[in-house]
Design a protein around this motif. Structure first.
Motif, PDB file in Angstrom:
ATOM      1  N   ASP A 138      42.563  46.613  29.213  1.00 39.06           N
ATOM      2  CA  ASP A 138      43.392  45.986  28.184  1.00 39.06           C
ATOM      3  C   ASP A 138      44.781  46.633  28.208  1.00 39.06           C
ATOM      4  OD1 ASP A 138      44.500  44.778  25.984  1.00 39.06           O
ATOM      5  OD2 ASP A 138      42.772  45.110  24.679  1.00 39.06           O
ATOM      6  N   LEU A 139      45.762  45.890  28.698  1.00 38.78           N
ATOM      7  CA  LEU A 139      47.119  46.420  28.805  1.00 38.78           C
ATOM      8  C   LEU A 139      47.797  46.553  27.450  1.00 38.78           C
ATOM      9  CD1 LEU A 139      48.180  44.325  31.900  1.00 38.78           C
ATOM     10  CD2 LEU A 139      48.305  46.803  31.826  1.00 38.78           C
ATOM     11  N   ARG A 140      47.409  45.739  26.483  1.00 39.11           N
ATOM     12  CA  ARG A 140      48.111  45.682  25.205  1.00 39.11           C
ATOM     13  C   ARG A 140      47.513  46.591  24.138  1.00 39.11           C
ATOM     14  NH1 ARG A 140      48.484  39.115  24.403  1.00 39.11           N
ATOM     15  NH2 ARG A 140      49.754  38.626  26.241  1.00 39.11           N
ATOM     16  N   GLU A 141      46.186  46.515  24.004  1.00 40.67           N
ATOM     17  CA  GLU A 141      45.535  47.178  22.873  1.00 40.67           C
ATOM     18  C   GLU A 141      44.390  48.062  23.389  1.00 40.67           C
ATOM     19  OE1 GLU A 141      44.527  44.253  19.875  1.00 40.67           O
ATOM     20  OE2 GLU A 141      46.013  42.872  20.714  1.00 40.67           O
ATOM     21  N   ARG A 142      43.393  48.256  22.537  1.00 41.44           N
ATOM     22  CA  ARG A 142      42.228  49.047  22.928  1.00 41.44           C
ATOM     23  C   ARG A 142      40.942  48.285  22.609  1.00 41.44           C
ATOM     24  NH1 ARG A 142      46.081  52.763  21.598  1.00 41.44           N
ATOM     25  NH2 ARG A 142      46.273  54.583  22.987  1.00 41.44           N
ATOM     26  N   ARG A 143      40.950  47.014  22.923  1.00 40.95           N
ATOM     27  CA  ARG A 143      39.758  46.205  22.698  1.00 40.95           C
ATOM     28  C   ARG A 143      38.687  46.584  23.719  1.00 40.95           C
ATOM     29  NH1 ARG A 143      43.087  40.686  23.152  1.00 40.95           N
ATOM     30  NH2 ARG A 143      44.092  42.055  24.687  1.00 40.95           N
ATOM     31  N   THR A 144      37.530  46.933  23.251  1.00 40.75           N
ATOM     32  CA  THR A 144      36.439  47.300  24.161  1.00 40.75           C
ATOM     33  C   THR A 144      35.856  46.035  24.778  1.00 40.75           C
ATOM     34  OG1 THR A 144      35.903  49.218  22.799  1.00 40.75           O
ATOM     35  CG2 THR A 144      34.222  48.469  24.365  1.00 40.75           C
ATOM     36  N   PRO A 145      35.805  45.963  26.104  1.00 45.26           N
ATOM     37  CA  PRO A 145      35.217  44.772  26.739  1.00 45.26           C
ATOM     38  C   PRO A 145      33.757  44.595  26.351  1.00 45.26           C
ATOM     39  CG  PRO A 145      36.443  46.097  28.336  1.00 45.26           C
ATOM     40  CD  PRO A 145      36.320  46.925  27.091  1.00 45.26           C
ATOM     41  N   GLY A 146      33.311  43.353  26.351  1.00 43.56           N
ATOM     42  CA  GLY A 146      31.909  43.084  26.050  1.00 43.56           C
ATOM     43  C   GLY A 146      31.007  43.526  27.194  1.00 43.56           C
ATOM     44  N   ARG A 147      29.953  44.239  26.862  1.00 48.42           N
ATOM     45  CA  ARG A 147      29.028  44.719  27.895  1.00 48.42           C
ATOM     46  C   ARG A 147      28.390  43.555  28.654  1.00 48.42           C
ATOM     47  NH1 ARG A 147      26.021  49.115  29.467  1.00 48.42           N
ATOM     48  NH2 ARG A 147      27.072  50.433  27.924  1.00 48.42           N
ATOM     49  N   ALA A 148      27.958  42.531  27.929  1.00 51.57           N
ATOM     50  CA  ALA A 148      27.271  41.414  28.592  1.00 51.57           C
ATOM     51  C   ALA A 148      28.185  40.737  29.601  1.00 51.57           C
ATOM     52  CB  ALA A 148      26.776  40.411  27.553  1.00 51.57           C
TER      53      ALA A 148
ATOM     54  N   ALA B 264      33.667  34.846  37.159  1.00 50.75           N
ATOM     55  CA  ALA B 264      32.629  34.908  36.128  1.00 50.75           C
ATOM     56  C   ALA B 264      33.217  35.133  34.747  1.00 50.75           C
ATOM     57  CB  ALA B 264      31.628  36.016  36.466  1.00 50.75           C
ATOM     58  N   HIS B 265      34.510  35.484  34.681  1.00 52.76           N
ATOM     59  CA  HIS B 265      35.162  35.673  33.380  1.00 52.76           C
ATOM     60  C   HIS B 265      35.641  34.310  32.876  1.00 52.76           C
ATOM     61  CE1 HIS B 265      37.614  37.160  30.143  1.00 52.76           C
ATOM     62  NE2 HIS B 265      37.318  38.417  30.438  1.00 52.76           N
ATOM     63  N   PRO B 266      35.218  33.887  31.716  1.00 55.75           N
ATOM     64  CA  PRO B 266      35.530  32.532  31.254  1.00 55.75           C
ATOM     65  C   PRO B 266      37.012  32.306  30.960  1.00 55.75           C
ATOM     66  CG  PRO B 266      34.446  33.780  29.513  1.00 55.75           C
ATOM     67  CD  PRO B 266      34.351  34.608  30.754  1.00 55.75           C
ATOM     68  N   GLU B 267      37.795  33.378  30.789  1.00 55.17           N
ATOM     69  CA  GLU B 267      39.203  33.222  30.449  1.00 55.17           C
ATOM     70  C   GLU B 267      40.126  33.233  31.669  1.00 55.17           C
ATOM     71  OE1 GLU B 267      40.002  32.446  27.375  1.00 55.17           O
ATOM     72  OE2 GLU B 267      37.855  32.617  26.911  1.00 55.17           O
ATOM     73  N   LEU B 268      39.553  33.353  32.868  1.00 51.41           N
ATOM     74  CA  LEU B 268      40.404  33.388  34.058  1.00 51.41           C
ATOM     75  C   LEU B 268      41.026  32.017  34.307  1.00 51.41           C
ATOM     76  CD1 LEU B 268      41.363  35.014  36.611  1.00 51.41           C
ATOM     77  CD2 LEU B 268      39.475  33.864  37.819  1.00 51.41           C
ATOM     78  N   PRO B 269      42.351  31.884  34.330  1.00 51.94           N
ATOM     79  CA  PRO B 269      42.977  30.605  34.693  1.00 51.94           C
ATOM     80  C   PRO B 269      42.650  30.255  36.145  1.00 51.94           C
ATOM     81  CG  PRO B 269      44.546  32.049  33.591  1.00 51.94           C
ATOM     82  CD  PRO B 269      43.351  32.891  33.929  1.00 51.94           C
TER      83      PRO B 269
END
Length: 630
Positions: free
Chosen positions: A9-19, A168-173
């Motif tokens: 996370d370049l902007r914040e400190r959001r922990t990625p989802g384990r699943a 596999a990442h749903p947000e990948l353009p």
């Protein structure tokens, strides 16, 4: 070998989802079926699939330093890890394992970004340093191991060994890059740094990428190594003796493994040389693997057998059905983005055979690029001599006019196929070489694409890939220049990609001694006439190997690892090829002039032209589009 993936996370400190991270990691299970690991903390997630080679009981990843402030996920082998371990221990670092992975975290602590300059091997890795809030990505000098990365709309960066993990990442353009399509239909692969998607890049060989929390944009990768081509003053005899010693040393350091180890043996000069060196370094018989074909036009197993008998190897040969096109769909799954080298089929088969005998295999890849083994180098130098006889202002219009009026004659003997030569002579050196390596030359690509897609390209031409590298080339000698261009494009983009995906599909590690960077540096400086001597490519290499290999192996005509695609498209694959190339999926892309695709198909199946490279590339592109839309 292994597979790596991660989220930063370049902007914040959001922990990625384990699943999600585990799902991305699982797409690369084939790269490391022995173990998997995940590390999560605020703003960072790292994952790893392991193929255990060294320190089987230790070395699990992601792996940490002493206070767990630095963590690495890593794919590769660092062959000088023993010396580095000793040096780092003397500097005060404490090691808990006996594997090369731990060297990376301590080397990062000790030397920072310069750590990669100490490593001798093949690698792609990511280091997260919590104290510096820095993610450091690195790829080996020659591009043996892959690394993709892309930025998501929400400011996160994702990376992985293979594109499928990012997908596999749903947000990948998933917007397709038009320039990548142009490059694919020119080269048959998509050269670094592009990928098929606008949002994803490949980290180029010999580069690192340093990312820090709070950055608003991704910086350009930093180059830490390049092929020097620094001229050596050396005679033929000295060069031959030193080449054997340097090759032997490069092979020796690649023989360490706690699992079964062997070698590919195609019957060509390069793999045979590697086997000869291995045999002299091993007390046990070398395990060698080769495949054979029923058709003598494609079969080289007899040459491999000669080498195996000479060195009394445990030799495994498997006869392969030449009609192994049942792997077409499998290829699409393996390579993720369009990839048009049909020799991926036999490469897959020889990796499949090798895995039944060994977990690590040495290969001879890199000899042709380093020592001028390709016939196209000889043709290019001949064209360069002709270009030098006439000023460009006269040469270009004269040969351009001859090229326009001379008929295309693929069916004729080479001496009568002058159209391509006239076209090459009308161009400058880089453009002439580009036309020699392109699977679809300019005039074909100009007709291949629809008017709408050509507008999207905005005049972009794939020759710019070579021009970009040529501007930075360390040598202006015509042979050294095209060797350099191949090392920057064809070697990592085609040859090493092909072997990495085919071997990893079978959880097989492939080591490449001829691409040892110290050996490459030295070979690049050899006088060009010792590489290409008259019509003989790899001249000094062959001279050096005369005491080690049969003359039949050293001086036979080079064949390559090919399959009968042209015949397939007029026979058993005709219906499938026509359905896919002319089908709805291709029409719906809006990329192609479908009338021209019909012309290509018709001319090929009638025997009027051989359009098999273009049709294979189209078939692979359709495979990709169908999977993308699934």
């Amino acid at each position: 070998m292994c597979g790596i993936t991660g989220i930063f996370d370049l902007r914040e400190r959001r922990t990625p989802g384990r699943a999600l991270l585990e799902a991305m990691n699982q797409t690369q299970f084939h790269r490391g079926p022995d173990e998997g690991g995940v590390h999560l903390e605020p703003g960072v997630g790292l994952a790893h699939r392991r193929l255990s080679i060294i320190d089987l009981s230790g070395g699990q990843q992601p792996l940490f330093n002493e206070d767990e402030s630095v963590v690495v996920t890593y794919n590769g082998e660092i062959y000088n890890f023993g010396e580095l371990t000793t040096e780092l221990k003397q500097a005060g670092h404490t090691f808990r394992t006996h594997c090369d992975t731990e060297v990376i975290v301590h080397a990062w602590e000790q030397w920072g970004e310069a750590c990669v300059e100490r490593f001798r091997g093949m690698f792609a890795f990511a280091v997260w340093d919590r104290n510096r809030e820095t993610l450091f990505l690195a790829r080996d000098r020659l591009g043996i191991k892959p690394l993709y990365y892309g930025r998501l709309p929400d400011g996160q960066l994702i990376f992985a060994s293979e594109l499928k993990a990012l997908m596999a990442h749903p947000e990948l353009p998933r917007d397709i890059d038009p320039c990548a399509v142009e490059e694919y239909f020119a080269y048959g692969y998509i050269p670094e740094p592009r990928s098929i998607f606008k949002s994803v890049h490949k980290l180029p060989p010999g580069h690192t990428l340093t990312l820090r929390r709070g950055q608003k944009s991704i910086p350009d990768p930093r180059e830490y190594w390049d092929v020097p081509f620094a001229g050596l003053t050396i005679n033929e005899s000295e060069a031959a003796d030193e080449l054997v010693e340097r090759l032997r040393e490069a092979v020796r350091i690649r023989l360490e493994a706690e699992v079964p180890l062997g070698s590919f043996l195609s019957g060509g000069v390069d793999s045979s040389a590697v086997v000869a060196m291995m045999a002299g370094l091993s007390d046990e018989p070398v395990r060698t693997c080769a495949i054979g074909f029923d058709d003598p036009a494609y079969d080289e197993s007899d040459y491999a057998r000669q080498v195996a008998e000479r060195y009394r190897t445990n030799h495994y040969v498997e006869q392969v059905d030449p009609d192994h096109f049942n792997l077409l769909d499998r290829l699409g799954e393996m390579y993720d983005e369009p990839f048009a080298d049909s020799s991926a089929l036999p490469t897959y088969r020889v990796c499949e055979l090798a895995k039944r005998q060994v977990t690590v295999a040495l290969s001879g890849d890199g000899g042709d690029e380093n020592l001028a083994g390709y016939r196209r180098y000889r043709h290019h130098l001949a064209e360069e001599r002709l270009r030098g006889l006439m000023p460009a202002d006269l040469r270009r219009p004269l040969f351009g006019a001859l090229a326009r009026v001379y008929p295309k004659a693929d069916w004729a003997p080479r001496m009568f196929r002058a159209k391509a030569t006239f076209q090459a002579l009308a161009r400058d050196s880089v453009q002439g070489y580009f036309q020699g390596v392109a699977i679809l030359r300019d005039e074909l690509r100009g007709r291949l694409f629809s008017p709408g897609f050509r507008r999207e390209l905005q005049g972009y031409d794939a020759v710019e890939v070579l021009r970009r590298h040529a501007r930075r080339a360390p040598s202006d000698h015509p042979l050294s220049l095209v060797q350099y261009l191949d090392m920057k494009t064809y070697l990592p983009g085609d040859i090493l990609t092909k072997v990495d995906r085919a071997s990893m599909a079978h959880a097989l590690e492939v080591r490449v001694p001829i691409l040892d960077h110290k050996l490459v540096e030295w070979m690049s400086g050899l006088p060009p006439e010792l590489k290409l001597h008259g019509a003989e490519g790899k001249y000094v290499f062959k001279k050096a190997l005369e005491p080690y290999l049969p003359s039949d192996v050293l001086y036979r005509k080079k064949r390559g690892f090919s399959v009968p695609v042209a015949e397939w498209f007029r026979g058993p694959l005709r219906e499938r090829m026509e359905q896919q190339v002319l089908g709805e999926t291709m029409a719906d892309t809006g990329v192609f002039d479908m009338d021209y695709l019909s012309t290509l198909v018709g001319q090929h199946v009638s025997g009027a032209r051989d359009h098999s490279p273009a049709l294979w590339a189209l078939l692979m592109f359709d495979n990709f589009m169908q999977r993308l839309q699934a």
